[in-house]
Design a protein around this motif. Structure first.
Motif, PDB file in Angstrom:
ATOM      1  N   LEU A   1     -34.146  19.284  17.201  1.00 35.22           N
ATOM      2  CA  LEU A   1     -33.146  19.711  16.232  1.00 35.22           C
ATOM      3  C   LEU A   1     -33.318  18.984  14.899  1.00 35.22           C
ATOM      4  CD1 LEU A   1     -29.955  19.790  18.495  1.00 35.22           C
ATOM      5  CD2 LEU A   1     -31.486  21.678  17.927  1.00 35.22           C
ATOM      6  N   ASP A   2     -32.870  19.617  13.831  1.00 41.63           N
ATOM      7  CA  ASP A   2     -32.929  18.995  12.512  1.00 41.63           C
ATOM      8  C   ASP A   2     -32.045  17.749  12.476  1.00 41.63           C
ATOM      9  OD1 ASP A   2     -34.631  20.966  11.578  1.00 41.63           O
ATOM     10  OD2 ASP A   2     -32.998  22.207  10.799  1.00 41.63           O
ATOM     11  N   PRO A   3     -32.399  16.766  11.608  1.00 42.29           N
ATOM     12  CA  PRO A   3     -31.653  15.503  11.574  1.00 42.29           C
ATOM     13  C   PRO A   3     -30.148  15.664  11.391  1.00 42.29           C
ATOM     14  CG  PRO A   3     -33.687  15.271  10.351  1.00 42.29           C
ATOM     15  CD  PRO A   3     -33.584  16.713  10.726  1.00 42.29           C
ATOM     16  N   HIS A   4     -29.725  16.570  10.511  1.00 41.02           N
ATOM     17  CA  HIS A   4     -28.277  16.693  10.287  1.00 41.02           C
ATOM     18  C   HIS A   4     -27.576  17.321  11.492  1.00 41.02           C
ATOM     19  CE1 HIS A   4     -29.587  20.752   9.217  1.00 41.02           C
ATOM     20  NE2 HIS A   4     -28.338  21.146   9.235  1.00 41.02           N
ATOM     21  N   ILE A   5     -28.270  18.194  12.232  1.00 36.50           N
ATOM     22  CA  ILE A   5     -27.697  18.764  13.443  1.00 36.50           C
ATOM     23  C   ILE A   5     -27.614  17.696  14.535  1.00 36.50           C
ATOM     24  CG2 ILE A   5     -27.914  20.542  15.210  1.00 36.50           C
ATOM     25  CD1 ILE A   5     -27.300  21.616  12.438  1.00 36.50           C
ATOM     26  N   ARG A   6     -28.654  16.840  14.613  1.00 35.92           N
ATOM     27  CA  ARG A   6     -28.625  15.737  15.570  1.00 35.92           C
ATOM     28  C   ARG A   6     -27.402  14.866  15.325  1.00 35.92           C
ATOM     29  NH1 ARG A   6     -33.028  11.970  15.021  1.00 35.92           N
ATOM     30  NH2 ARG A   6     -32.364  11.157  17.019  1.00 35.92           N
ATOM     31  N   ARG A   7     -27.128  14.549  14.062  1.00 37.66           N
ATOM     32  CA  ARG A   7     -25.981  13.700  13.733  1.00 37.66           C
ATOM     33  C   ARG A   7     -24.663  14.358  14.126  1.00 37.66           C
ATOM     34  NH1 ARG A   7     -26.304   8.227  12.032  1.00 37.66           N
ATOM     35  NH2 ARG A   7     -28.468   7.889  11.413  1.00 37.66           N
ATOM     36  N   GLN A   8     -24.577  15.667  13.937  1.00 39.47           N
ATOM     37  CA  GLN A   8     -23.365  16.373  14.342  1.00 39.47           C
ATOM     38  C   GLN A   8     -23.155  16.273  15.848  1.00 39.47           C
ATOM     39  OE1 GLN A   8     -23.626  20.409  12.902  1.00 39.47           O
ATOM     40  NE2 GLN A   8     -23.695  19.786  10.749  1.00 39.47           N
TER      41      GLN A   8
END
Length: 249
Positions: free
Chosen positions: A168-175
């Motif tokens: 997953l993209d970094p910002h999705i991982r953070r979510q």
């Protein structure tokens, strides 16, 4: 925190193998903690995870739930665990709501209870506006949200997450990290398998690092960083994996 799950001298040897995939592993998972299993490929973390999930039986030793062997009543134990596999096994042709509905039916929930639980998990995971969308129309991040939501339909005490943010993209991982933290705040105990050391450091109350089927370190990330005089868990991990490493006593 009290112990929810305990592995006692657990070993696993697959049929036809010449050595154990996991050997004499013992640890406790405490109620309402995030406990991460770490290791290189072949270290034994996935095998350990699969035994906790009852996908594979132990060869020797046992796994205790509230002090009693899970093998005394596997069906009751399975009712308290939620499994979110690395590769989502959702029905791609069904909507999010239908996937959640059938998950509730699988665990014997009534239609009324399923409706209420869908409302709860969809709110928890930000899926309210996606109920009528088919799985194959969702982005990767929302597929993972739905997979986690399905694993929570029966209100498990123990959630097992296998590489929940891989690819997953970094910002999705953070979510998703925030969602996992929220689940812990709601009282869910979580076992996490991940290759992302930053993820393990951010989320975990404790980490268990395995190598060649055995535990080589188990502690809070902060304690491990202090013991090895490192700034992050990744550097601790790399040192533990080096040939010259000796674990501090």
């Amino acid at each position: 925190m009290s112990s929810l799950i305990a592995l006692k001298n657990v070993s696993k040897r697959y049929k036809g193998a010449s050595k154990d995939a996991v050997r004499d592993v013992s640890f406790e998972i405490k109620s309402n903690e995030i406990f991460s299993l770490l290791g290189v490929n072949g270290a034994g973390k996935s095998t350990t995870f699969s035994m906790i999930a009852t996908q594979h039986p132990v060869t020797s030793g046992t796994i205790l739930w509230d002090g009693v062997s899970i093998y005394d009543n596997l069906l009751e134990y399975r009712k308290i665990i939620g499994l979110c596999p690395q590769k989502p096994s959702l029905d791609k042709k069904l909507t999010v709501e239908k996937n959640l509905y059938f998950a509730g039916k699988f665990f014997g929930l009534s239609d009324e209870a399923i409706k209420l639980r869908i409302e709860q998990v969809s709110y928890m995971l930000g899926l309210q506006g996606y109920m009528n969308i088919k799985i194959d129309e969702l982005s990767g991040g929302y597929v993972q949200r739905c997979s986690i939501a399905r694993s929570l339909m029966h209100s498990p005490k123990l959630l097992l997450l296998d590489e929940p943010t891989v690819g997953l993209d970094p910002h999705i991982r953070r979510q998703l990290w925030q969602l996992i933290e929220n689940l812990k705040r709601d009282g869910v105990t979580i076992v996490l398998v991940t290759h992302y050391l930053d993820e393990a450091e951010f989320l975990s109350d404790r980490v268990c690092i395995l190598d060649k089927g055995a535990i080589i370190a188990i502690d809070k990330p902060e304690n491990l960083k202090n013991s090895f005089a490192k700034n992050n868990l990744e550097d601790v991990f790399l040192e533990l994996m080096s040939d010259t490493c000796a674990l501090p006593k």
